[in-house]
Design an enzyme around this catalytic site. Structure first.
Site, PDB file in Angstrom:
ATOM      1  N   GLY A   8       0.856  -1.188   0.000  1.00 30.77           N
ATOM      2  CA  GLY A   8       0.000   0.000   0.000  1.00 30.77           C
ATOM      3  C   GLY A   8       0.888   1.232   0.000  1.00 30.77           C
ATOM      4  CE1 TYR A  62      -1.008   4.145  12.519  1.00 31.61           C
ATOM      5  CE2 TYR A  62      -1.157   5.958  10.961  1.00 31.61           C
ATOM      6  CZ  TYR A  62      -1.601   4.726  11.426  1.00 31.61           C
ATOM      7  OH  TYR A  62      -2.620   4.103  10.775  1.00 31.61           O
ATOM      8  CB  CYS A  67     -10.407  22.559  19.974  1.00 32.76           C
ATOM      9  SG  CYS A  67     -11.062  23.936  19.035  1.00 32.76           S
ATOM     10  CD  GLU A  68      -8.853  16.658  20.377  1.00 33.32           C
ATOM     11  OE1 GLU A  68      -8.085  16.210  21.253  1.00 33.32           O
ATOM     12  OE2 GLU A  68     -10.069  16.444  20.358  1.00 33.32           O
ATOM     13  CE1 TYR A 103      -2.954   2.466   5.358  1.00 31.50           C
ATOM     14  CE2 TYR A 103      -0.646   2.859   4.838  1.00 31.50           C
ATOM     15  CZ  TYR A 103      -1.724   2.011   4.899  1.00 31.50           C
ATOM     16  OH  TYR A 103      -1.584   0.700   4.499  1.00 31.50           O
TER      17      TYR A 103
END
Ligand SMILES: *Cc1c(COP(=O)(O)O)cnc(C)c1O
Length: 433
Positions: free
Chosen positions: A289, A330, A356-357, A385
């Site tokens: 992939g 990751y 907001c993180e 991904y």
């Protein structure tokens, strides 16, 4: 290898300056290079030419129809993990007879749809799944083609979230159990055994784990070939790519990267595995992939603000973790380069999105070349991904996707219209008036 390069002060995708695309289509924006996709497929295909082989592109890495069509036109098969992915492959003109269906949780509907479309095989991950496939095939009066996924219990030395080939994981059937399962499969009337399969993880940057896993599998594969008429051995995907070019060029690193060392290529992979695989005399299936698409895509974003605090500089951009979650999920490293390079020295900064993180960042304390408000940046190697993992978190629409081939530019996914965000939502019945 990829077809993104600097000509003068501008970054190009093939023959197209990326800044022109950013201005025309807005940001955030995914851009793919078709020549890079083709190059990667062809390099793998050529490296494996001594073997009877089939490259099944793992659709989950990037499922855009134009990407699928590119590989279908090259004769690729596809590794799918859901009904939706099979539908995409069909929509893109892919051949269902070259599709392998992976995943631990295939539903009845998915199995039935895949059987009706005559896929190449189901990669079976458990005994209950085998029973279920047999029952559904009986109902449809078909013989279901299967390969059993073996868990060879090798450490892939990659991120914990993308390790799949150890007994700690939910994937596959343990190597020491699997012969018994093949015996059972042999007795099921609506199962037709076609192959044996493994997949040990993703972003594996050394040949060694592949070699160890194949070596562990060889005695089993030989027994199966003798007794169960397996036609193919699928060695899975997982070939890693270079995210940090400082590693590739051997130059001193500006910063300590989290990437594993070394570079794997189609040739080094084939060189390591051919001596083991060639004597088997079986067809070899691969399911790459990331290797095919990772370096073929970039995410373009625009600097909104430069925020200088007492001890840090933040470069706040208009892309966010909902567009590209790999750094948050990751701890992934993405190279960040301006589309138009300004002279001046580097300065460490955190590159962050507007969500907001605190996990919404693309880089921390990265020595960046000079950037100003309004500048465009490319997050490199975002082809795998990336867009497939995008979400609408914070009610942010999906970014558009562009395919470039030479001088040609085509929009292969429109920016999601805002109204579509709530298109399938409703007030509760009693709230409507
Ligand atoms: C995800 C996956 C792949 C592709 O992995 P890459 O690391 O992107 O090459 C191949 N086979 C299976 C079974 C997978 O789950």
């Amino acid at each position: 290898m990829h077809c993104f390069s600097r000509i003068g002060r501008n970054l190009y995708c093939e023959k197209v300056p990326l800044r022109a695309l950013a201005e025309r289509f807005g940001t955030p924006l995914y851009v793919y290079s078709q020549s890079t996709l083709e190059h990667h497929y062809q390099s793998l295909d050529a490296a494996l030419h001594p073997l009877d082989h089939l490259v099944c592109y793992a659709v989950k890495a990037n499922s855009n129809l134009a990407v699928l069509r590119t590989f279908a036109n090259l004769g690729a098969g596809f590794d799918i993990v859901s009904h939706g992915e099979l539908r995409r492959v069909l929509a893109a003109g892919g051949d269902p007879a070259k599709c392998v269906f992976a995943g631990v949780g295939k539903t009845e509907d998915e199995i039935e749809f895949a059987l009706r479309n005559n896929i190449c095989c189901f990669n079976v991950e458990s005994e209950p799944e085998l029973q279920r496939i047999n029952q559904i095939a009986a109902r449809l009066k078909k013989a279901a083609p299967v390969a059993i996924r073996v868990n060879p219990n090798v450490e892939a030395h990659t991120h914990a979230k993308i390790t799949t080939g150890t007994y700690e994981n939910k994937f596959g059937i343990a190597l020491d159990h699997v012969l018994g399962v093949y015996d059972k499969a042999d007795r099921l009337r609506h199962i037709r055994i076609r192959g044996v399969q493994m997949h040990i993880g993703s972003q594996i940057t050394s040949e060694k784990p592949f070699v160890s896993a194949v070596k562990r599998m060889l005695p089993l594969v030989q027994v199966l070939k003798a007794g169960h008429h397996v036609e193919f051995f699928s060695v899975g995907g997982g070939i890693g790519i270079v995210y940090d070019p400082a590693l590739e060029s051997g130059k001193p690193q500006w910063w300590k990267s989290k990437q594993a060392k070394g570079v794997i290529t189609a040739d080094s992979y084939a060189r390591a595995l051919l001596p083991l695989l060639q004597p088997l005399g079986l067809r070899i299936v691969l399911e790459p992939g990331r290797f095919l698409v990772g370096n073929a895509g970039v995410l373009i974003t625009r600097v909104q603000y430069i925020k200088q605090t007492a001890n840090k500089r933040f470069v706040i951009v208009d892309a966010a973790m909902n567009d590209l979650i790999r750094p948050a999920f990751y701890d992934a490293y993405h190279e960040i380069v301006p589309l138009f390079s300004r002279p001046g020295s580097r300065f460490p900064a955190d590159v962050v999105g507007p969500v907001c993180e605190s996990g919404d960042y693309f880089a921390k304390q990265r020595p960046l070349p000079p950037v100003k408000e309004g500048d465009y940046l490319a997050l490199m190697s975002a082809g795998a991904y990336g867009s497939v993992m995008a979400s609408n978190y914070n009610s942010r629409p999906f970014p558009p996707e562009i395919m470039v081939k030479g001088r040609k530019v085509s929009i292969v996914r429109d920016r999601q219209p805002i109204e579509e965000l709530w298109q399938h939502e409703h007030m509760a019945a009693w709230q409507k008036d």
